[in-house]
Structure formats: C-alpha cells, structure tokens
Design an enzyme around this catalytic site. Structure first.
Site, PDB file in Angstrom:
ATOM      1  N   LYS A  95       0.689  -1.087   0.086  1.00  0.00           N
ATOM      2  CA  LYS A  95      -0.202  -0.288  -0.204  1.00  0.00           C
ATOM      3  C   LYS A  95       1.028   1.418  -0.038  1.00  0.00           C
ATOM      4  O   LYS A  95       0.893   2.368  -1.077  1.00  0.00           O
ATOM      5  CB  LYS A  95      -1.200  -0.159   1.399  1.00  0.00           C
ATOM      6  CG  LYS A  95      -1.869  -1.021   1.323  1.00  0.00           C
ATOM      7  CD  LYS A  95      -3.254  -0.700   1.410  1.00  0.00           C
ATOM      8  CE  LYS A  95      -4.798  -1.332   1.053  1.00  0.00           C
ATOM      9  NZ  LYS A  95      -5.207  -2.021   2.394  1.00  0.00           N
ATOM     10  N   LYS A 118      -5.091 -10.483 -12.768  1.00  0.00           N
ATOM     11  CA  LYS A 118      -5.486 -10.841 -10.925  1.00  0.00           C
ATOM     12  C   LYS A 118      -6.861 -10.010 -11.395  1.00  0.00           C
ATOM     13  O   LYS A 118      -7.190  -8.721 -10.939  1.00  0.00           O
ATOM     14  CB  LYS A 118      -4.750 -10.627 -10.150  1.00  0.00           C
ATOM     15  CG  LYS A 118      -5.747 -10.835  -8.825  1.00  0.00           C
ATOM     16  CD  LYS A 118      -4.923 -10.257  -7.598  1.00  0.00           C
ATOM     17  CE  LYS A 118      -5.723 -11.169  -6.456  1.00  0.00           C
ATOM     18  NZ  LYS A 118      -5.532 -10.677  -5.670  1.00  0.00           N
ATOM     19  N   LYS A 133     -10.705  -5.568  -7.208  1.00  0.00           N
ATOM     20  CA  LYS A 133     -11.837  -4.337  -7.551  1.00  0.00           C
ATOM     21  C   LYS A 133     -10.973  -3.249  -7.915  1.00  0.00           C
ATOM     22  O   LYS A 133     -10.692  -2.642  -8.110  1.00  0.00           O
ATOM     23  CB  LYS A 133     -12.717  -4.076  -5.662  1.00  0.00           C
ATOM     24  CG  LYS A 133     -11.778  -3.809  -4.840  1.00  0.00           C
ATOM     25  CD  LYS A 133     -13.307  -3.757  -4.087  1.00  0.00           C
ATOM     26  CE  LYS A 133     -12.213  -3.649  -1.990  1.00  0.00           C
ATOM     27  NZ  LYS A 133     -11.666  -5.130  -1.972  1.00  0.00           N
TER      28      LYS A 133
HETATM   29  P1  ADP Z   1     -10.451  -7.732  -4.486  1.00  0.00           P
HETATM   30  O1  ADP Z   1      -8.349  -7.530  -4.918  1.00  0.00           O
HETATM   31  O2  ADP Z   1     -11.234  -7.545  -4.941  1.00  0.00           O
HETATM   32  O3  ADP Z   1      -9.668  -6.114  -2.620  1.00  0.00           O
HETATM   33  P2  ADP Z   1      -9.556  -8.823  -1.150  1.00  0.00           P
HETATM   34  O4  ADP Z   1      -8.472  -8.450  -1.441  1.00  0.00           O
HETATM   35  O5  ADP Z   1     -10.166  -8.199  -0.420  1.00  0.00           O
HETATM   36  O6  ADP Z   1      -9.781  -8.499  -2.865  1.00  0.00           O
HETATM   37  O7  ADP Z   1     -10.041 -10.418  -1.167  1.00  0.00           O
HETATM   38  C1  ADP Z   1     -10.394 -11.146  -0.187  1.00  0.00           C
HETATM   39  C2  ADP Z   1     -10.709 -12.463  -0.610  1.00  0.00           C
HETATM   40  O8  ADP Z   1     -10.643 -12.535  -1.993  1.00  0.00           O
HETATM   41  C3  ADP Z   1      -9.331 -12.742   0.202  1.00  0.00           C
HETATM   42  O9  ADP Z   1      -8.983 -13.654   1.196  1.00  0.00           O
HETATM   43  C4  ADP Z   1      -8.460 -13.096  -1.269  1.00  0.00           C
HETATM   44  O10 ADP Z   1      -7.836 -14.451  -1.303  1.00  0.00           O
HETATM   45  C5  ADP Z   1      -9.569 -13.103  -2.149  1.00  0.00           C
HETATM   46  N1  ADP Z   1      -9.626 -13.352  -4.124  1.00  0.00           N
HETATM   47  C6  ADP Z   1      -9.317 -11.783  -3.900  1.00  0.00           C
HETATM   48  N2  ADP Z   1      -8.983 -11.474  -5.269  1.00  0.00           N
HETATM   49  C7  ADP Z   1      -9.350 -13.154  -5.898  1.00  0.00           C
HETATM   50  C8  ADP Z   1      -8.681 -13.546  -7.550  1.00  0.00           C
HETATM   51  N3  ADP Z   1      -8.724 -12.644  -8.116  1.00  0.00           N
HETATM   52  N4  ADP Z   1      -8.577 -14.841  -7.639  1.00  0.00           N
HETATM   53  C9  ADP Z   1      -9.200 -15.444  -6.551  1.00  0.00           C
HETATM   54  N5  ADP Z   1      -8.870 -14.988  -5.226  1.00  0.00           N
HETATM   55  C10 ADP Z   1      -9.010 -13.792  -4.747  1.00  0.00           C
END
Ligand code: ADP
Ligand code: TRP
Length: 322
Positions: free
Chosen positions: A110, A190, A193
């Site tokens: 971050k 990947k 959001k």
């Molecule tokens: P984002 O990347 O959208 O902000 P988060 O970091 O809030 O998502 O992730 C919440 C959960 O979802 C975590 O446990 C993460 O491992 C899983 N996750 C997020 N994106 C993916 C993805 N593209 N493929 C598999 N798991 C994911």
C-alpha cells in the site's frame, strides 16, 4: 474444532472473491464449528464514509447468507459486535516488534502504491491476530495474500505464551489456499476491485452481458483460425462456471477454429448466469427481509461475545490486568 475467517466489507463481491474466499470458507462449515465475521473495524483503515461502511456491511452479510452460510450451524457476526477484540489487540501490540509490522507485505504494498499509511493500517495485522486468538480458533482458512498475517498471529500467540505462560492463547493452524488458482479479471490481470476489471458475483443480466461482451479482453486471432487456449481469460472463466462437457466442447472449438470470440462470450455469459442463478434468487429473498439479517447478526454477535469472554478473562488474569 473451531474454524474462523473474516472478510472486509470494502466493496461489491466479485467472482474472484467467491471462488477464492467465500465458497471455500462456507464449505468448511461442514467440518467444524464455523465462526465467520465481517471485519468492519479493519475496513475503517480505508472506508471513511459512515453510510458507505454500514451499507457494505449489510451487503456483505446478505452475500454471505446467499452463498450458503448457515446461521444456525455457524456463528456469524460483525467484528464490532465484540469490541473486546480491541483490548486483546492492545495486549498483543505490547509484545509485537515494530520491525515485524514494517515487514508486512500488504502494508508495504500500500505504501509503495503511494497510499499514505495511518496507524490503523500499520497495526492491521495485530487486530487481525486478535480476531483469531480471541476465539481460540483452531483453523483459519485464508487466501495466499493473508499468509504472512497468519504467521504474525502465530508468532504473537507464541510470544504471549512465553511471557505469560503456556496456554494463555491457542496457536491456530492456517489453511492457506495455495492451490486455488487466481481468478483472472476481464482484462487478464488478477481480478480485483482495485483494478476495475471485475465480474461481480451478483449483477443484473444486462450488466453482465455488457461486461462480458464488451469489456472481456480476447486476442486478435481471426475467426477461421484455431484459438490459443493457453492464457485465455475467457476459457479460464468458463472453466469456473460451466460443466465439464461444455468446457470440453469449448476447448475443442478453440482447437478447431471457425468460431469467433463473440460466440464463446455468449456461452460464457449463459453459463455465468445459470451458475449464479440460485444464489441470486436466494440473495433477493434475503435482501427483501432486512429484519432477518439484523436478527441473524444480533444473535451471532451474542454467541461470539460469549466465546470471547472466556478467552479474554483467561488472558486478563494471565497478564495481571485482572
Ligand atoms: P480485492 O483484490 O478485490 O480487493 P480482497 O483483497 O478484498 O479483494 O480479497 C478478499 C478475499 O478474496 C481474499 O481472501 C483473497 O484471497 C480473495 N481473492 C480476491 N481476489 C481474488 C482472485 N482474483 N482470485 C482468487 N481469490 C481472490
Ligand atoms: N485481512 C483479511 C482480508 O483482507 C480479513 C480478516 C480480518 C481476516 N481479520 C481476519 C481473515 C481474521 C481471517 C481471520 O481478507
């Protein structure tokens, strides 16, 4: 066996969250006593608008229930229903070396992305350790990105036990989903959001159509030619939502050539809608009854607090606070 996991209420869930976190976590409720919570204190490190924070909490609660979390079987609660978690976090912070937090990847990422860090973001892993240790959790299923946070949790539990006696805190086992593939986003990176490349878990058919037909990237292979299967985002997403026969048929059509990506995208759209249809139906039913969600969270909060009191009393006595 107590299995605990949490998700941050920071935005609309996408299918990466579903296949990577939600679905595997909910499946585990068959194997033990599930504790599932919505990490709203953690979300405060990034969500600064109160109405938004409340709204994301409610949306995530409905999502969890729609995805099959059974509130009779599992304890489902808001992190803030047990404010004592902050007391344990404080205690843990007194044995946590600053250097350990400075090395945390998610914090460093971050900062590297230009995010000016607040103390909450820096201390995030300590609160997460408290989330886990407050309930004597045995197992904690998380994605690969949370692996280091789990190591910090285990380390802090060990330090407390060293300082205040074995058995002060239970050292949990992480269940890291190493093998679960990363779900690719519409642009091939990947799905996240933060990258604005998501296919939401719950979305109207029109919107899904727009995203898949217009935004999902494909390469420039001419219609007549065979399409490369490797690195095909379209095919990777199709494998998640279509049955084995349908996947085999699409793979054969990729090899053969003569079919354009527009056709494959239509198949993906149909499979996506069919796959999530029952969940969406359940979600609409749950969302139509706000009293139900409130009641579930209130009951879960009480159950969680009861479990937390047992542990916190033990730690208070061990540390000399009580
Ligand atoms: P984002 O990347 O959208 O902000 P988060 O970091 O809030 O998502 O992730 C919440 C959960 O979802 C975590 O446990 C993460 O491992 C899983 N996750 C997020 N994106 C993916 C993805 N593209 N493929 C598999 N798991 C994911
Ligand atoms: N940090 C986790 C995430 O971003 C959410 C979380 C907070 C959590 N506390 C937890 C996960 C305790 C498991 C256990 O995904």
């Amino acid at each position: 066996m107590r299995i605990l996991t949490g998700l941050q209420p920071t935005g609309k869930l996408h299918i990466g969250n579903y296949f990577g976190a939600m679905e595997p976590a909910v499946r585990l409720q068959e194997e033990g006593e599930g504790f599932y919570f919505i990490a709203n204190y953690h979300a405060m490190t990034t969500v600064k608008n109160p109405a938004e924070l409340r709204n994301w909490c409610r949306e995530l609660a409905i999502d969890f229930l729609a995805c099959g979390l059974d509130p009779e079987r599992s304890v489902f609660f808001l992190q803030s229903a047990v404010p004592e978690v902050n007391e344990l976090a404080w205690m843990l912070s007194t044995v946590c070396p600053v250097s350990q937090l400075e090395k945390a990847h998610s914090y460093k990422d971050k900062v590297a992305h230009g995010f000016s860090p607040n103390h909450g973001l820096f201390a995030y892993p300590v609160l997460m350790a408290a989330d886990i240790l407050l309930y004597d959790s045995d197992q904690v299923p998380v994605g690969k990105d949370q692996k280091q946070h789990l190591e910090i949790t285990r380390d802090l539990a060990g330090k407390m036990n060293e300082a205040y006696g074995e058995g002060t805190l239970k050292v949990p086992e992480p269940i890291i989903r190493e093998s679960s593939a990363v779900v690719p986003g519409l642009d091939g990176q990947k799905m996240s959001k933060s990258y604005n490349n998501t296919l939401p878990l719950f979305v109207e058919a029109d919107e899904a159509k727009k995203l898949i037909m217009k935004k999902l990237v494909t390469d420039a292979t001419p219609l007549d030619e065979p399409k490369p299967k490797e690195n095909s985002t379209l095919l990777a997403l199709y494998r998640l939502v279509a049955g084995a026969d349908a996947v085999a048929a699409m793979e054969a059509d990729y090899d053969r050539g003569g079919i354009g990506y527009g056709d494959f995208k239509k198949r993906l759209l149909e499979a996506y809608l069919a796959y999530f249809e029952p969940l969406k139906k359940r979600r609409d039913e749950i969302a139509a009854d706000p009293g139900y969600v409130d009641a579930v969270l209130a009951k879960g909060g009480l159950r969680a607090r009861e479990a937390a009191t047992v542990v916190l009393d033990r730690v208070r006595r061990a540390t000399g606070i009580a």
